[in-house]
Design an enzyme around this catalytic site. Structure first.
Site, short mmCIF file in Angstrom:
data_model
loop_
_atom_site.label_atom_id
_atom_site.label_comp_id
_atom_site.label_asym_id
_atom_site.label_seq_id
_atom_site.Cartn_x
_atom_site.Cartn_y
_atom_site.Cartn_z
N THR A 204 0.85 -1.19 0.00
CA THR A 204 0.00 0.00 0.00
C THR A 204 0.88 1.24 0.00
OG1 THR A 204 -0.05 0.16 2.42
CG2 THR A 204 -1.76 -1.20 1.38
N ASP A 205 0.29 2.39 -0.30
CA ASP A 205 1.01 3.65 -0.16
C ASP A 205 0.15 4.61 0.67
OD1 ASP A 205 -0.87 4.96 -1.79
OD2 ASP A 205 0.31 4.66 -3.59
N GLN A 206 0.58 5.85 0.81
CA GLN A 206 -0.13 6.74 1.72
C GLN A 206 -1.51 7.13 1.21
OE1 GLN A 206 2.65 10.04 2.09
NE2 GLN A 206 1.34 11.32 0.83
N MET A 207 -1.85 6.78 -0.03
CA MET A 207 -3.22 7.01 -0.50
C MET A 207 -4.18 6.01 0.19
SD MET A 207 -3.86 7.99 -4.54
CE MET A 207 -2.53 9.14 -4.92
#
Lengths: 146, 146, 146, 146
Positions: B18-21
């Site tokens: 995952t990423d910070q979105m």
């Protein structure tokens, strides 16, 4: 042991290096450590890519990291690297990942500290001695020599 | 062209993907595609690792992905893979990444669709023909044969 | 301290997890550790995704890994996980990455050993106590309790 | 459509970005594309991190890449980025990854070409219009305006 000024290089945090916690995923500091030692070696006249072509690969045999503060997307970080120990077959690098402090450009916050120990492997994947001209330069760079 | 039922395998989203979105970073679907074709090949009696040992590496020469809905951490996703075209030197796989729909276990939502085209490279890195026994089996599996 | 049988889950090495040395890049074991603790927790009735939704994120504050033997592409590895210490704010997991030994299916080779220490963070990113019902179950699982 | 000179930035290939084929794993070009558009935007006075803080996230909805030649470890690559289309909700960037040609420093070899289309999402994850001051600057930068 004589402390030398650490080598410094910089890296900007990529979007994909963050996770849903909103900061850099802990595994993604490990390539920062690698960038640090690669540039350390290059600036000392030791190109790791050439060393590998000469049949001496440096494989990581130990990794340690301590996470102090989060690093955020798009921030420019400083990677500090020191070569603290060097034998004929192993090298230890110490790292600190820093961020310029808000307000005071001279102040740096420590985000992460760590070290890696690398062992020299030959083309057959077995341990081998680091040979000249790499061996001598690495010994010179190490901080633990008498 | 006769449509065959696609091959299905599953993958669970890792935290670091995952990423910070807050959902899976778009580049991280690309390894899902690769997992899909690897398991497709294995289940068809073609172990890619053995193919590479036999001197035939399949390098991706084209990649396309269309992102429809986000995938979230810890969800189990279905990777659908079809081998749609096969020539003597190139293979095209089509993929769909699905998630079981809430409520109806038979319902699936499409999260991502894509395809990759792979070219066969020899040990020298140059294009080479896919040889038996891999060539025949791959032709059989392709959906575009007459 | 009573030793418990470690939790076991498996992972197959992805192509992109290797590097040009021909085996798994050292940083790519770190997500294996994470998969180990996620499945450990799930099998113990603790879904980490739910814990995070309840406002308790577990951030890695220390990571250690020792690399013993290389892991190769497409191999199925076993991730062994033990929860060795648990306080109100920190948890330590120990890991071993194993590969089934050639010949003897009961024999396993150790490829990598490591541990991570995690600290519980609240939605504001500050340390917070692990709350019920997670706290009690985690204490039960820890091997260091009296 | 008026062709503008593309924006250029550089990246050095990390060790972990290679795979056992001996060159950059295809998925690892995708973060290079992202670095290209991030620096394009920064140099045009548009900091993406600020845009996201202002409630406008740009999510990739389409990705295309064509791989022409391999990129090797430690090479310095040039990322060329152009903003070719911009509407109120979508932006398309085109990329080329280049390497300085051996011998002639003015010559560049194309390693990879691709594009991504991004859609603007609000804090609720739903499509939203790109608002001032970002909207105007992005329109100015697009090559497809009349």
């Amino acid at each position: 042991m004589a402390m030398k000024a650490p080598h410094r290089t910089t890296v900007r945090v990529r979007y994909g290096e963050t996770d849903q916690m909103g900061f850099v995923y802990h595994a993604n500091y490990v390539p920062y450590f690698e960038m640090g030692r690669t540039e350390f070696m290059r600036d000392a006249g030791l190109c790791y890519a050439e060393m590998e072509k000469a049949g001496m690969a440096l494989a990581v045999v130990e990794l340690n990291a301590r996470y102090v503060r989060p690093a955020f997307y798009d921030q420019e970080l400083v990677i500090e690297t020191r070569l603290v120990q060097a034998s004929r077959v192993r090298i230890r690098f110490d790292y600190r990942i820093l961020r310029a402090g808000a307000g005071d450009p001279e102040a740096f916050e420590v985000l992460c500290e760590g070290h890696t120990t690398l062992a020299c492997l030959g083309p057959d994947g077995r341990p081998t001695r680091i040979r000249p001209p790499f061996a001598d330069r690495i010994r010179e760079l190490g901080e633990d020599r008498a």
